[in-house]
Enzyme design. Structure first.
Site, PDB file in Angstrom:
ATOM      1  CB  ILE A  75      -0.727  -0.120   1.382  1.00  0.00           C
ATOM      2  CG1 ILE A  75      -1.889  -1.132   1.019  1.00  0.00           C
ATOM      3  CG2 ILE A  75      -2.104   1.323   0.950  1.00  0.00           C
ATOM      4  CD1 ILE A  75      -2.851  -1.184   2.752  1.00  0.00           C
ATOM      5  CG  ASP A  98      14.166  -1.062  12.235  1.00  0.00           C
ATOM      6  OD1 ASP A  98      13.280  -1.231  12.456  1.00  0.00           O
ATOM      7  OD2 ASP A  98      14.416  -2.852  12.424  1.00  0.00           O
ATOM      8  CB  THR A 146      -6.152  -2.325   9.938  1.00  0.00           C
ATOM      9  OG1 THR A 146      -7.156  -3.873   9.380  1.00  0.00           O
ATOM     10  CG2 THR A 146      -5.377  -3.243  11.062  1.00  0.00           C
ATOM     11  CG  ASP A 147     -11.077  -3.361   8.458  1.00  0.00           C
ATOM     12  OD1 ASP A 147     -10.070  -4.227   8.576  1.00  0.00           O
ATOM     13  OD2 ASP A 147     -12.096  -3.793   7.571  1.00  0.00           O
ATOM     14  CD  GLU A 148      -7.008  -7.865  10.055  1.00  0.00           C
ATOM     15  OE1 GLU A 148      -6.758  -8.767  11.465  1.00  0.00           O
ATOM     16  OE2 GLU A 148      -6.696  -8.039   8.983  1.00  0.00           O
ATOM     17  CE1 TYR A 173      -0.913  -5.754  10.906  1.00  0.00           C
ATOM     18  CE2 TYR A 173      -3.604  -6.454  10.429  1.00  0.00           C
ATOM     19  CZ  TYR A 173      -2.294  -5.501  10.357  1.00  0.00           C
ATOM     20  OH  TYR A 173      -2.822  -4.412   9.399  1.00  0.00           O
ATOM     21  CE  LYS A 187      -2.063  -1.278  11.627  1.00  0.00           C
ATOM     22  NZ  LYS A 187      -0.805  -0.245  11.014  1.00  0.00           N
ATOM     23  CE  LYS A 191      -0.887  -9.359   4.218  1.00  0.00           C
ATOM     24  NZ  LYS A 191       0.631  -8.797   3.974  1.00  0.00           N
ATOM     25  CG  PHE A 192      -8.007 -14.429  -0.186  1.00  0.00           C
ATOM     26  CD1 PHE A 192      -7.625 -15.799  -0.706  1.00  0.00           C
ATOM     27  CD2 PHE A 192      -9.172 -13.893  -1.209  1.00  0.00           C
ATOM     28  CE1 PHE A 192      -8.719 -16.553  -0.657  1.00  0.00           C
ATOM     29  CE2 PHE A 192     -10.122 -14.651  -1.486  1.00  0.00           C
ATOM     30  CZ  PHE A 192      -9.958 -15.985  -1.431  1.00  0.00           C
ATOM     31  CE  LYS A 232      -2.256 -25.405  -1.851  1.00  0.00           C
ATOM     32  NZ  LYS A 232      -2.758 -25.822  -3.726  1.00  0.00           N
ATOM     33  CG  LEU A 233     -12.173 -21.033   0.248  1.00  0.00           C
ATOM     34  CD1 LEU A 233     -11.383 -19.224   0.037  1.00  0.00           C
ATOM     35  CD2 LEU A 233     -13.042 -21.360  -0.312  1.00  0.00           C
ATOM     36  N   GLY A 237      -8.949 -18.593  15.041  1.00  0.00           N
ATOM     37  CA  GLY A 237      -8.707 -17.372  15.135  1.00  0.00           C
ATOM     38  C   GLY A 237      -9.718 -16.293  13.614  1.00  0.00           C
TER      39      GLY A 237
HETATM   40  P1  NAD Z   1       3.652  -4.768   3.574  1.00  0.00           P
HETATM   41  O1  NAD Z   1       3.849  -5.882   3.909  1.00  0.00           O
HETATM   42  O2  NAD Z   1       2.697  -4.968   2.020  1.00  0.00           O
HETATM   43  O3  NAD Z   1       4.824  -4.030   3.594  1.00  0.00           O
HETATM   44  C1  NAD Z   1       5.002  -3.190   4.468  1.00  0.00           C
HETATM   45  C2  NAD Z   1       5.985  -2.353   4.328  1.00  0.00           C
HETATM   46  O4  NAD Z   1       6.671  -2.198   5.820  1.00  0.00           O
HETATM   47  C3  NAD Z   1       7.291  -3.332   3.610  1.00  0.00           C
HETATM   48  O5  NAD Z   1       7.807  -2.837   2.855  1.00  0.00           O
HETATM   49  C4  NAD Z   1       8.707  -3.541   4.869  1.00  0.00           C
HETATM   50  O6  NAD Z   1       9.888  -3.988   4.551  1.00  0.00           O
HETATM   51  C5  NAD Z   1       8.340  -2.506   5.824  1.00  0.00           C
HETATM   52  N1  NAD Z   1       8.133  -2.733   6.762  1.00  0.00           N
HETATM   53  C6  NAD Z   1       8.312  -3.229   7.919  1.00  0.00           C
HETATM   54  N2  NAD Z   1       8.940  -3.492   8.987  1.00  0.00           N
HETATM   55  C7  NAD Z   1       9.448  -2.347   8.821  1.00  0.00           C
HETATM   56  C8  NAD Z   1      10.356  -1.466   9.935  1.00  0.00           C
HETATM   57  N3  NAD Z   1      10.709  -2.097  11.310  1.00  0.00           N
HETATM   58  N4  NAD Z   1      11.053  -0.583   9.337  1.00  0.00           N
HETATM   59  C9  NAD Z   1      10.822   0.247   8.387  1.00  0.00           C
HETATM   60  N5  NAD Z   1       9.772  -0.422   7.469  1.00  0.00           N
HETATM   61  C10 NAD Z   1       9.152  -1.729   7.444  1.00  0.00           C
HETATM   62  O7  NAD Z   1       2.121  -4.181   4.263  1.00  0.00           O
HETATM   63  P2  NAD Z   1       0.758  -3.787   3.539  1.00  0.00           P
HETATM   64  O8  NAD Z   1      -0.475  -4.393   3.441  1.00  0.00           O
HETATM   65  O9  NAD Z   1       1.324  -2.468   2.149  1.00  0.00           O
HETATM   66  O10 NAD Z   1       0.243  -2.634   4.598  1.00  0.00           O
HETATM   67  C11 NAD Z   1       0.916  -1.348   5.347  1.00  0.00           C
HETATM   68  C12 NAD Z   1      -0.097  -0.882   6.473  1.00  0.00           C
HETATM   69  O11 NAD Z   1      -1.217  -0.550   5.765  1.00  0.00           O
HETATM   70  C13 NAD Z   1       0.240  -1.736   7.414  1.00  0.00           C
HETATM   71  O12 NAD Z   1       0.046  -0.274   8.346  1.00  0.00           O
HETATM   72  C14 NAD Z   1      -0.939  -1.693   7.192  1.00  0.00           C
HETATM   73  O13 NAD Z   1      -1.604  -2.529   8.772  1.00  0.00           O
HETATM   74  C15 NAD Z   1      -1.801  -1.149   6.792  1.00  0.00           C
HETATM   75  N6  NAD Z   1      -3.635  -1.667   6.373  1.00  0.00           N
HETATM   76  C16 NAD Z   1      -3.166  -2.957   5.100  1.00  0.00           C
HETATM   77  C17 NAD Z   1      -4.083  -3.016   4.846  1.00  0.00           C
HETATM   78  C18 NAD Z   1      -4.029  -4.041   3.451  1.00  0.00           C
HETATM   79  O14 NAD Z   1      -5.382  -4.665   2.994  1.00  0.00           O
HETATM   80  N7  NAD Z   1      -3.247  -4.960   3.096  1.00  0.00           N
HETATM   81  C19 NAD Z   1      -6.218  -2.610   4.784  1.00  0.00           C
HETATM   82  C20 NAD Z   1      -6.096  -1.762   6.061  1.00  0.00           C
HETATM   83  C21 NAD Z   1      -4.608  -0.986   6.687  1.00  0.00           C
HETATM   84  O1  DAU Z   2      -8.892  -5.659   6.451  1.00  0.00           O
HETATM   85  C1  DAU Z   2      -7.544  -4.824   6.341  1.00  0.00           C
HETATM   86  C2  DAU Z   2      -6.400  -6.414   6.768  1.00  0.00           C
HETATM   87  O2  DAU Z   2      -6.560  -6.933   5.773  1.00  0.00           O
HETATM   88  C3  DAU Z   2      -5.087  -5.555   7.173  1.00  0.00           C
HETATM   89  O3  DAU Z   2      -4.564  -4.952   8.755  1.00  0.00           O
HETATM   90  C4  DAU Z   2      -4.109  -6.976   6.931  1.00  0.00           C
HETATM   91  O4  DAU Z   2      -2.732  -6.458   6.785  1.00  0.00           O
HETATM   92  C5  DAU Z   2      -4.162  -7.055   5.273  1.00  0.00           C
HETATM   93  O5  DAU Z   2      -3.260  -8.889   4.930  1.00  0.00           O
HETATM   94  C6  DAU Z   2      -5.719  -7.785   5.096  1.00  0.00           C
HETATM   95  O6  DAU Z   2      -6.197  -9.114   6.170  1.00  0.00           O
HETATM   96  P1  DAU Z   2      -6.792 -10.504   5.591  1.00  0.00           P
HETATM   97  O7  DAU Z   2      -6.186 -10.843   7.192  1.00  0.00           O
HETATM   98  O8  DAU Z   2      -7.826 -10.149   5.309  1.00  0.00           O
HETATM   99  O9  DAU Z   2      -5.658 -10.849   4.512  1.00  0.00           O
HETATM  100  P2  DAU Z   2      -5.244 -11.882   3.889  1.00  0.00           P
HETATM  101  O10 DAU Z   2      -5.220 -11.808   2.736  1.00  0.00           O
HETATM  102  O11 DAU Z   2      -4.243 -12.557   4.632  1.00  0.00           O
HETATM  103  O12 DAU Z   2      -6.979 -12.696   4.021  1.00  0.00           O
HETATM  104  C7  DAU Z   2      -8.426 -12.432   3.020  1.00  0.00           C
HETATM  105  C8  DAU Z   2      -8.975 -13.703   3.353  1.00  0.00           C
HETATM  106  O13 DAU Z   2      -9.059 -14.268   2.561  1.00  0.00           O
HETATM  107  C9  DAU Z   2      -9.057 -13.886   4.814  1.00  0.00           C
HETATM  108  O14 DAU Z   2     -10.232 -14.554   4.994  1.00  0.00           O
HETATM  109  C10 DAU Z   2      -8.555 -15.391   4.839  1.00  0.00           C
HETATM  110  C11 DAU Z   2      -8.127 -16.183   3.541  1.00  0.00           C
HETATM  111  N1  DAU Z   2      -7.396 -16.693   2.991  1.00  0.00           N
HETATM  112  C12 DAU Z   2      -6.477 -15.933   2.511  1.00  0.00           C
HETATM  113  C13 DAU Z   2      -5.370 -16.452   2.396  1.00  0.00           C
HETATM  114  C14 DAU Z   2      -4.013 -16.120   2.030  1.00  0.00           C
HETATM  115  C15 DAU Z   2      -7.888 -17.827   2.143  1.00  0.00           C
HETATM  116  O15 DAU Z   2      -8.815 -18.466   2.003  1.00  0.00           O
HETATM  117  N2  DAU Z   2      -6.606 -18.277   1.663  1.00  0.00           N
HETATM  118  C16 DAU Z   2      -5.466 -17.973   1.402  1.00  0.00           C
HETATM  119  O16 DAU Z   2      -4.474 -18.613   0.840  1.00  0.00           O
END
Ligand code: NAD
Ligand code: DAU
Length: 332
Positions: free
Chosen positions: A13, A58, A121-123, A148, A152, A187-188, A203-204, A273
């Site tokens: 992101i 870092d 995050t909404d989590e 996680y 957050k 990620k999914f 994989k689900l 969980g």
């Molecule tokens: P990501 O795992 O793809 O990227 C995380 C980045 O942070 C990486 O580039 C990693 O190298 C860097 N990083 C990790 N630890 C670090 C440290 N100690 N110092 C400096 N850099 C570091 O994550 P993402 O999915 O892009 O999520 C980014 C942010 O958005 C997070 O805070 C996450 O909680 C939030 N978020 C993600 C989602 C989602 O759907 N992915 C949704 C809502 C909020």
């Molecule tokens: O809601 C925001 C969050 O969304 C962010 O804060 C997190 O950083 C981000 O990783 C994401 O969390 P989820 O756990 O929802 O995302 P993930 O992509 O891991 O999984 C999405 C859904 O799919 C979840 O219900 C688990 C399921 N899943 C995931 C994987 C990796 C599967 O069924 N199969 C899979 O292989």
């Protein structure tokens, strides 16, 4: 024109935000990123060197953070350990980066009196039942489920405390699940796309009825920029695009986009969980700040995402085998 320090800008992101800012504003961006397994320097290739620089470091390194914060106007904080499954295996890096790292950044912006935006995050709100008509709002009590999401939640509470106790000029956003280009193959959505592209079965987890509220990463970036421009200090804004779908529906859309039968996937072990449903009410952001999502057609967004992974195998292929080996050890 402002100088922005973007933590975690080599992640999914964060890199989408950096591209968005360089394309849509005249701000200068410095990325601070540790390049963990989740960070990819290639996600920032080709950006205008006159307006962009990269620092590998870092966020828990207080002196490095202090120097960078001193030389910026705004800090936008994306860096985190972000994957729920990893946090079940080994929570420690989540505590270090998500809690201690956020604390180090807050102390630096407090010292240098800089604007801070915390990306969350909404989590943090836990989950909803499938038949519950309600959605998360800014008033929903915190109730995180995983290591996680609890880290957050902890980081959000630190930001709130630093606003109230020390007058730090901060805002917070809590966004739903993002999709789009440059998302790690753990990620999914990218996992299933790249499984098909490498001849693996998708994989689900469990029965696949869990619901996520999908938003395109570009809409998330536009929302964060809106909050930076018009948000009120101390406020929290929920970001969501009315994109609720269960995991089976998403799987079937991915398989269709790849020309596969819609049942060509395996059910694997349930995530411990596993949150049942997330759903965001983003009325506050829409009515008070005037943001609206632009990517309204999820099916089209998935097709574009599939095309991105087809076109960018060099970007994801180096991570794929190690990611699947890790899942195999978790029976997922
Ligand atoms: P990501 O795992 O793809 O990227 C995380 C980045 O942070 C990486 O580039 C990693 O190298 C860097 N990083 C990790 N630890 C670090 C440290 N100690 N110092 C400096 N850099 C570091 O994550 P993402 O999915 O892009 O999520 C980014 C942010 O958005 C997070 O805070 C996450 O909680 C939030 N978020 C993600 C989602 C989602 O759907 N992915 C949704 C809502 C909020
Ligand atoms: O809601 C925001 C969050 O969304 C962010 O804060 C997190 O950083 C981000 O990783 C994401 O969390 P989820 O756990 O929802 O995302 P993930 O992509 O891991 O999984 C999405 C859904 O799919 C979840 O219900 C688990 C399921 N899943 C995931 C994987 C990796 C599967 O069924 N199969 C899979 O292989």
């Amino acid at each position: 024109m402002s100088r922005m320090l973007v933590t975690g800008g080599a992640g999914f992101i964060g890199s989408n935000f950096v591209h968005y800012i360089l394309e849509n504003t005249d701000h200068h961006v410095t990325v601070l990123d540790k390049l963990t397994y989740a960070g990819n320097r290639a996600s920032l290739d080709g950006l205008d060197a006159a307006r962009f620089s990269f620092v590998r470091g870092d966020i828990t390194d207080a002196s490095a953070v202090d120097a960078l914060v001193a030389g910026t106007d705004i800090v936008v904080h994306y860096a985190a350990e972000s994957h729920n499954d990893n946090s079940l295996d080994d929570p420690r890096p989540f505590l270090d980066t998500n809690i201690v790292g956020t604390y180090i950044l807050l102390e630096a912006v407090r010292r240098h009196q800089k604007r801070f935006h915390h990306v969350s995050t909404d989590e943090v709100y836990g989950d909803l039942e499938l038949d519950d008509p309600s959605r998360f709002t800014e008033q929903t009590p915190y109730n995180p489920s995983s290591p996680y999401s609890s880290t957050k939640a902890g980081s959000d509470l630190l930001v709130r405390a630093w606003v109230r106790s020390f007058g730090v000029q901060a805002t917070i956003s809590n966004c739903s699940n993002n999709y789009g280009p440059r998302q790690h193959v753990e990620k999914f959505i990218p996992r299933q796309i790249t499984n098909v592209l490498t001849g693996e079965r998708p994989k689900l987890y469990g029965d696949g009825l869990n619901v996520r509220d999908w938003i395109h990463a570009a809409d998330h970036s536009a929302a964060v920029l809106t909050i930076l421009e018009r948000g009120h200090i101390g406020e929290t804004y929920l970001i969501g695009a009315d994109g609720e779908k269960n995991n089976r529906e998403v799987m079937e859309l991915i398989l269709t986009a790849l020309g596969q039968p819609t049942d060509a996937y395996d059910h694997v072990a349930e995530r411990p969980g596993h949150d049942v449903r997330y759903a965001i009410d983003s009325t506050k952001l829409r009515t008070e700040l005037g943001w609206m999502p632009q990517f309204s057609n999820f099916e089209v967004g998935i097709e574009a995402t599939v095309q991105w992974y087809r076109d960018n195998e060099d970007w994801w292929q180096p991570q794929k085998a190690a990611t699947e080996a890790r899942y195999l050890s978790q029976a997922r």
